[in-house]
Design an enzyme around this catalytic site. Structure first.
Site, short mmCIF file in Angstrom:
data_model
loop_
_atom_site.label_atom_id
_atom_site.label_comp_id
_atom_site.label_asym_id
_atom_site.label_seq_id
_atom_site.Cartn_x
_atom_site.Cartn_y
_atom_site.Cartn_z
CD GLU A 49 -2.87 0.46 2.56
OE1 GLU A 49 -3.17 -0.69 2.88
OE2 GLU A 49 -3.14 1.45 3.25
CG ASP A 60 -3.23 9.03 7.64
OD1 ASP A 60 -3.33 7.79 7.77
OD2 ASP A 60 -3.28 9.61 6.55
#
Lengths: 253, 387
Positions: A49, A60
């Site tokens: 990824e 995040d």
């Protein structure tokens, strides 16, 4: 069948969990990034990824955010990612996935993005700030290029919504293990098992568990309920400490 | 029109994990908001705690100076000093009736943080306020007010350390704490249903102002209605009930920063481009590659690289004219209104007042109704260094 699904199922047939490492593009620096990808690939990653750095990554945690913002400071952009992947096309055993936020993809142009993914050998896309309700126009643009939009679900996703995500989903389903941002946790919520069971009933593609994963021992209690594990913050921290991707992957092999 | 959209703008561009609380909020808007219990309690609080209706004030001295009729809608007279309280009390009561215990908010100028803290105190809830570290320093009086009233202040050190980053961090907190926490979004922006919910609570500004102006002017409407636009909540509140009035020219004023070529500013409607940030498709200050640019305004409440989606739509259909005022023009208006009328406007609102001053030649003889969204006491620290 999407290459991501093929690779995860191949690992599962060998009695292993599919491994999905995450690194922001250009981390820890432009040159080293490609070496890290090679190491991850050689160490048996099923899917790699690659993070598309964004200035405002709300999903995040601090480790990924800091790493991504440094990559942006170093001038990393989608053109750099695609150019690098095109040069190395065919060199990775793992399937490749891009993960990021919608705005940079929109500005690149959805059709151009899909075409660039195909040219670069990318078969999957995760957009962290795009729920089901807004996803049709992206799917319609990228699927003709063989790129699948990976659904992202979590502890608070109802079974009814899971079913909507599952309809036509390809590659794998990304199950977010915590209510919160990316990042390592000492323990995972107890509700995961119940929700993974629901997800297993709904999706006919592999289920990957991500967010908060730092060691394979954490996965033992979920055996049979998930097919792959995603790890980002732990890997980034490991590399930041002067270690290699290869040594991080060792306990997972 | 697709649900949650204003023309091409709006939507719900947020992580899936935030969809359940948004769906819960949308449901509460349909069931709790129209209920007699909510409406009765809210109306009583608007009157008894906020002091609504807020006045409209004719400015005789400035009107004479400028050659026009200048009227102000006095949201600065609200309890806690700005229009923000209309929204936080509304969302706070809604959240309370939804069973939430914590009001989470982001703030730039601090006025939304103060208003959220006031609402939380009134409703016996806890307030958690995210504020960029830069804004914590430049809006110290508001930080002190929030602390006094019991808020937990989180100083955000990431990114540009202003409103944009405070929103990012507040969204992250909401991701983790969604069961007992309501994210009391501070402006008519963000993912659906926030733009509609905030407008619902702020449209009282134009509902009152329209009637008050007509009452004072033999049933006539103003020629021009003006408000400053950051995220755009005071503006959407001021514009909403005038939008159907075709004779009324509506003007939104964005912040041009220093006004120098190439400077950072806060004017996405003036020269931003379409993009997605903080849950909405709207106009953004961004690079060609979709990275969000830093914004600047001397007014912290306008210091934001995006704008509420309804404003992008109103611009798109040509109903509202959006223009810019720079820092020094706003400071001039701040001084002029203070000295000529004895009213100290917030630096944000000073941008709207400055529109009337800077455009006096083409506004000769016209009636101009400006939304004075907040009072300027909070800005004296900034101005001390400049005046």
């Amino acid at each position: 069948m999407n290459p991501m699904q093929i690779k995860i199922e191949k690992a599962n047939k060998q009695g292993k969990v599919g491994l999905i490492p995450f690194l922001p593009a250009g981390f820890p620096n432009r040159e080293q990034f490609w070496k890290e990808l090679e190491e991850l690939d050689n160490a048996g990653a099923s899917v790699i990824e690659i993070g598309m750095p964004f200035s405002d990554p709300v999903a995040d945690g601090p480790v990924v955010e800091k790493a991504s913002l440094k990559c942006l400071d170093d001038g990393i952009n989608l053109a750099w990612i695609f150019d690098g992947l095109k040069e190395r096309k065919g060199q990775f055993n793992a399937a490749l996935l891009l993960m990021g936020y919608l705005n940079p993809v929109l500005q690149y142009g959805l059709d151009a993005f899909g075409a660039a993914c195909k040219e670069a050998g990318v078969s999957g896309l995760i957009i962290a700030d795009m729920p089901l309700e807004e996803s049709d126009f992206v799917k319609e643009a990228i699927e003709p290029h063989g790129v699948s939009l990976v659904p992202l679900i979590g502890l608070n996703t109802t079974k009814e919504r899971m079913a909507l995500y599952a309809d036509g989903a390809q590659g794998f389903c990304y199950f977010v293990s915590v209510l919160g941002t990316t990042g390592q946790r000492e323990s995972l919520p107890t509700r995961i098992k119940e929700k993974l069971t629901e997800a297993k009933e709904v999706f006919d593609i592999p289920i990957a568990l991500g967010f908060g994963i730092k060691h394979p021992d954490q996965l033992k209690e979920f055996e049979g309920l998930m097919d792959a594990a995603v790890f980002g913050s732990a890997l980034i921290t490991h590399i930041q400490s002067g270690n290699t991707s290869d040594s991080f992957m060792e306990p997972w092999k | 029109m697709k649900k949650g959209y204003f023309g091409d703008f709006g939507g719900q561009f947020i992580p899936e994990l935030l969809m359940p609380p948004l769906i819960e909020l949308e449901e509460a808007m349909k069931t709790i908001l129209p209920s007699e219990e909510f409406q009765t309690r809210f109306t009583a609080m608007l009157k008894e705690n906020i002091g609504r209706p807020s006045a409209i004030t004719y400015c005789p001295n400035l009107s004479k100076d400028l050659g026009l009729d200048l009227w102000l809608k006095r949201e600065d007279l609200n309890h806690s000093g700005a229009h923000k309280i209309n929204n936080t009390l509304g969302q706070g009561l809604l959240a309370k009736m939804m069973g939430k215990e914590v009001l989470l908010a982001e703030t730039g100028a601090g006025m939304h943080g103060v208003a959220t803290t006031v609402a939380a105190a009134m409703l016996d809830m806890k307030a958690v306020i995210y504020m960029g570290a830069t804004d914590v320093v430049r809006q110290e009086p508001n930080v002190n007010r929030m602390r006094l009233m019991g808020a937990e202040i989180v100083s955000v050190e990431s990114g540009t350390k202003t409103l944009k980053d405070a929103i990012n961090e507040a969204l992250r907190r909401w991701l983790a704490d969604q069961e007992n926490t309501h994210y009391c979004f501070g402006t008519a922006a963000g993912p659906y249903p926030f733009p509609e919910l905030v407008r619902e609570f702020q449209q009282i500004i134009s509902k009152e102002a329209r009637q008050q102006f007509m009452d004072r002017n033999d049933g006539d409407l103003p020629d021009v209605v003006v408000a400053c636009v950051g995220g755009g909540s005071n503006a959407i509140g001021m514009f909403h009930n005038f939008v159907p009035d075709e004779s009324v020219k509506i003007v939104g004023v964005e912040a041009a920063g220093t006004g120098e070529p190439g400077c950072d500013d806060s004017a996405p409607l003036d020269h931003g481009t379409d993009g997605v940030l903080h849950g909405m498709k709207t106009k953004l200050l961004q690079t060609e590659e979709g990275q969000i640019l830093p914004s600047h305004s001397i007014a912290p409440g306008l210091d934001y690289p995006g704008v509420g989606p309804e404003h992008a739509h109103l611009q798109d259909i040509g109903r509202v004219d959006y223009t810019t005022i720079n820092d020094s023009q706003a400071i001039n208006a701040f001084k002029v209104l203070s000295q000529r009328e004895g009213i100290i406007p917030a630096l944000e609102s000073s941008h709207a007042v400055a529109y009337a001053i800077e455009n006096k030649d083409k506004l000769q003889g016209k009636s101009v109704l400006v939304c004075l969204s907040g009072r300027g006491d909070k800005d004296l620290g900034i101005l001390d260094q400049i005046l």
